[in-house]
Design an enzyme around this catalytic site. Structure first.
Site, PDB file in Angstrom:
ATOM      1  N   ARG A  53       0.853  -1.198   0.000  1.00  0.00           N
ATOM      2  CA  ARG A  53       0.000   0.000   0.000  1.00  0.00           C
ATOM      3  C   ARG A  53       0.882   1.239   0.000  1.00  0.00           C
ATOM      4  O   ARG A  53       0.623   2.213  -0.682  1.00  0.00           O
ATOM      5  CB  ARG A  53      -0.965  -0.004   1.203  1.00  0.00           C
ATOM      6  CG  ARG A  53      -1.628   1.352   1.411  1.00  0.00           C
ATOM      7  CD  ARG A  53      -2.917   1.335   2.242  1.00  0.00           C
ATOM      8  NE  ARG A  53      -2.896   0.452   3.388  1.00  0.00           N
ATOM      9  CZ  ARG A  53      -2.146   0.638   4.488  1.00  0.00           C
ATOM     10  NH1 ARG A  53      -1.353   1.692   4.597  1.00  0.00           N
ATOM     11  NH2 ARG A  53      -2.196  -0.224   5.482  1.00  0.00           N
ATOM     12  N   ASP A 108      -8.154  18.114 -14.607  1.00  0.00           N
ATOM     13  CA  ASP A 108      -8.423  16.742 -15.025  1.00  0.00           C
ATOM     14  C   ASP A 108      -8.018  16.651 -16.500  1.00  0.00           C
ATOM     15  O   ASP A 108      -8.688  17.203 -17.369  1.00  0.00           O
ATOM     16  CB  ASP A 108      -9.921  16.437 -14.830  1.00  0.00           C
ATOM     17  CG  ASP A 108     -10.285  15.003 -15.191  1.00  0.00           C
ATOM     18  OD1 ASP A 108      -9.569  14.395 -16.013  1.00  0.00           O
ATOM     19  OD2 ASP A 108     -11.294  14.498 -14.663  1.00  0.00           O
ATOM     20  N   LYS A 150      -8.934   5.555 -19.367  1.00  0.00           N
ATOM     21  CA  LYS A 150      -9.285   6.008 -20.712  1.00  0.00           C
ATOM     22  C   LYS A 150      -8.076   5.892 -21.653  1.00  0.00           C
ATOM     23  O   LYS A 150      -7.603   4.806 -21.886  1.00  0.00           O
ATOM     24  CB  LYS A 150      -9.853   7.419 -20.613  1.00  0.00           C
ATOM     25  CG  LYS A 150     -10.857   7.618 -19.458  1.00  0.00           C
ATOM     26  CD  LYS A 150     -12.147   6.804 -19.598  1.00  0.00           C
ATOM     27  CE  LYS A 150     -13.001   6.770 -18.348  1.00  0.00           C
ATOM     28  NZ  LYS A 150     -13.377   8.035 -17.761  1.00  0.00           N
ATOM     29  N   TYR A 203     -17.032  15.764 -15.515  1.00  0.00           N
ATOM     30  CA  TYR A 203     -17.475  14.367 -15.485  1.00  0.00           C
ATOM     31  C   TYR A 203     -18.513  14.164 -14.373  1.00  0.00           C
ATOM     32  O   TYR A 203     -18.334  14.665 -13.251  1.00  0.00           O
ATOM     33  CB  TYR A 203     -16.236  13.494 -15.240  1.00  0.00           C
ATOM     34  CG  TYR A 203     -16.514  12.037 -15.060  1.00  0.00           C
ATOM     35  CD1 TYR A 203     -16.940  11.278 -16.135  1.00  0.00           C
ATOM     36  CD2 TYR A 203     -16.350  11.422 -13.829  1.00  0.00           C
ATOM     37  CE1 TYR A 203     -17.205   9.929 -15.977  1.00  0.00           C
ATOM     38  CE2 TYR A 203     -16.605  10.076 -13.664  1.00  0.00           C
ATOM     39  CZ  TYR A 203     -17.038   9.332 -14.742  1.00  0.00           C
ATOM     40  OH  TYR A 203     -17.293   8.000 -14.586  1.00  0.00           O
TER      41      TYR A 203
HETATM   42  C1  LIG Z   1     -13.911   8.454 -16.401  1.00  0.00           C
HETATM   43  C2  LIG Z   1     -13.548   9.793 -15.921  1.00  0.00           C
HETATM   44  C3  LIG Z   1     -13.285  10.040 -14.566  1.00  0.00           C
HETATM   45  C4  LIG Z   1     -13.424   8.963 -13.506  1.00  0.00           C
HETATM   46  O1  LIG Z   1     -12.455   7.998 -13.637  1.00  0.00           O
HETATM   47  P1  LIG Z   1     -12.650   6.452 -13.205  1.00  0.00           P
HETATM   48  O2  LIG Z   1     -11.391   5.831 -13.629  1.00  0.00           O
HETATM   49  O3  LIG Z   1     -13.867   5.960 -13.935  1.00  0.00           O
HETATM   50  O4  LIG Z   1     -12.871   6.468 -11.729  1.00  0.00           O
HETATM   51  C5  LIG Z   1     -12.883  11.307 -14.201  1.00  0.00           C
HETATM   52  N1  LIG Z   1     -12.766  12.287 -15.109  1.00  0.00           N
HETATM   53  C6  LIG Z   1     -13.033  12.100 -16.418  1.00  0.00           C
HETATM   54  C7  LIG Z   1     -12.875  13.227 -17.371  1.00  0.00           C
HETATM   55  C8  LIG Z   1     -13.436  10.856 -16.871  1.00  0.00           C
HETATM   56  O5  LIG Z   1     -13.708  10.668 -18.171  1.00  0.00           O
END
Ligand SMILES: *Cc1c(COP(=O)(O)O)cnc(C)c1O
Length: 385
Positions: free
Chosen positions: A49, A173, A198, A101
């Site tokens: 961890r 983000d 992604k 998101y």
């Molecule tokens: C999918 C997504 C998230 C969340 O991420 P997870 O891996 O699904 O927890 C946050 N920000 C954006 C822009 C996303 O597309």
């Protein structure tokens, strides 16, 4: 090792080989704990961890790619955001871009709210409006650019300048762009977060999150929070991400080429009412995006005219898959108002422009002619005669 370009860093950056054996890939250190040679005599690791060599290789890689001081890998994008937002204290407020998101919104609206950590939706597209929203309790801003699902563009440099004047932490983000297309720390951000699920992973086979911080001080605080809250990325998933990142450049080159063609095709199509893609010169975010990112990225959203039934459109697609998520090699399509953004209340959705007719496309790296032929036949079937 010396190199000057990100395409090389994607493959050789961070810790890219195994010192002990010379293995050209960092092995999957599938272990929870590490032998200590005596009391207080550790060989750099104690418990997975706190730190694991495979995860550490990924963390060093993303830090280098984003140009930050340190990187941190989490079990999902939302786990990364949770750790970053845990820097805030009771009574603090964060300003968020108007179409973040849905899960980010839910995290603030229904979890952090319980700890009296509050949010205000701010129009970060308009720096003057953003500055007016800064009240004394505001301690941070969370930007998405392009913001999901309308692909609105925020001038990261302009917002970061204003935010820093008021002592705010600037969080970006960067999921939709990745460091291959946009590097927020160079534009003034203090922290970059990713859903690595992604494009960084890129194959729709791993859920993961990353955070990169600009300073040593932030690195110490996030390391403490990561170890204390525990949402870490497992070794195998860390390996998958390192593997995915190696091909990020070639994948994105093709993704973007395809997206540009798809956006142009949709713009010319007589059945289409609107197209949102910052790579189109006619898009309202085009100029700002061009200054801060390599190109318009991959994500497109659009609306069909009223005499098309979107339910039939979604059901008629054969190649393009109806699914949540984005950023994989395969083309995906989703309906934001009932899927990714369903956790945003209807009145807020309407206000920010997420209509029930909006369709979001994540263009894959298949042959673009096949993707467009599929969309074409689905549009034709969905026309209400
Ligand atoms: C999918 C997504 C998230 C969340 O991420 P997870 O891996 O699904 O927890 C946050 N920000 C954006 C822009 C996303 O597309």
């Amino acid at each position: 090792m010396s190199y000057n370009n990100i395409e090389t860093a994607l493959i050789h950056g961070g810790i890219s080989t195994d010192e002990r054996t010379g293995a050209v890939n960092v092995p999957i250190y599938q272990t929870s704990t590490f032998k200590q040679d005596g009391l207080g005599k550790m060989r750099g690791y104690e418990y997975s961890r706190t730190g694991n060599p495979t995860r550490e290789a990924l963390e060093a890689l993303i830090a280098e790619l984003e140009g930050g001081y340190a990187g941190f890998a989490f079990a999902s994008g939302l786990a990364a955001e949770t750790a970053v937002l845990s820097l805030l204290n009771t009574g603090d407020r964060v300003l968020i871009s108007s179409n973040v998101y849905g899960g980010t919104f839910r995290l603030l609206d229904q979890v952090f709210n319980h700890f009296n950590i509050n949010y205000t939706i701010s129009d970060t597209e308009d720096p003057a409006a953003f500055e007016r929203d800064i009240t004394p309790d505001v301690k941070a801003v969370l930007i998405e650019s392009p913001a999901n699902p309308l692909m609105t563009i925020t001038d990261i440099r302009a917002i970061a300048e204003i935010a820093h004047k008021h002592g705010l932490l600037v969080i970006v983000d960067n999921t939709f762009m990745t460091p291959y297309l946009q590097r927020p720390i160079e534009l003034g951000a203090d922290i970059v977060v990713h859903s690595a699920t992604k494009y960084l992973g890129g194959h729709s086979d791993v859920v993961a999150g990353l955070a990169v911080v600009k300073t040593k001080e932030l690195a110490e605080r996030i390391a403490f929070i990561q170890n204390s809250t525990g949402g870490v990325l497992p070794p195998f998933d860390s390996f998958l991400l390192i593997r995915g990142i190696k091909t990020l450049g070639v994948r994105l080159d093709r993704h973007v080429e395809n997206a540009q063609k798809a956006a142009e095709y949709l713009t010319k199509h007589s059945a289409v009412k609107s197209v949102h893609y910052p790579g189109l010169a006619t898009d309202k975010g085009y100029e700002v995006n061009k200054r801060q990112a390599k190109n318009g990225g991959v994500m497109i959203s659009f609306e069909l005219k009223d005499n098309y039934d979107i339910k039939v459109f979604f059901e008629s697609l054969e190649l393009v898959t109806l699914a949540e998520s984005l950023g994989g090699v395969e083309s995906l399509v989703c309906h934001p108002s009932s899927m990714t953004h369903a956790s945003i209340p209807e009145d807020i959705r309407k206000k920010v422009g997420i209509t029930d007719g909006l369709i979001r496309l994540s263009i894959g790296i298949e042959n673009i002619d096949d993707i467009l032929a599929d969309i074409e036949q689905a549009i034709a079937k969905s026309e209400v005669k």
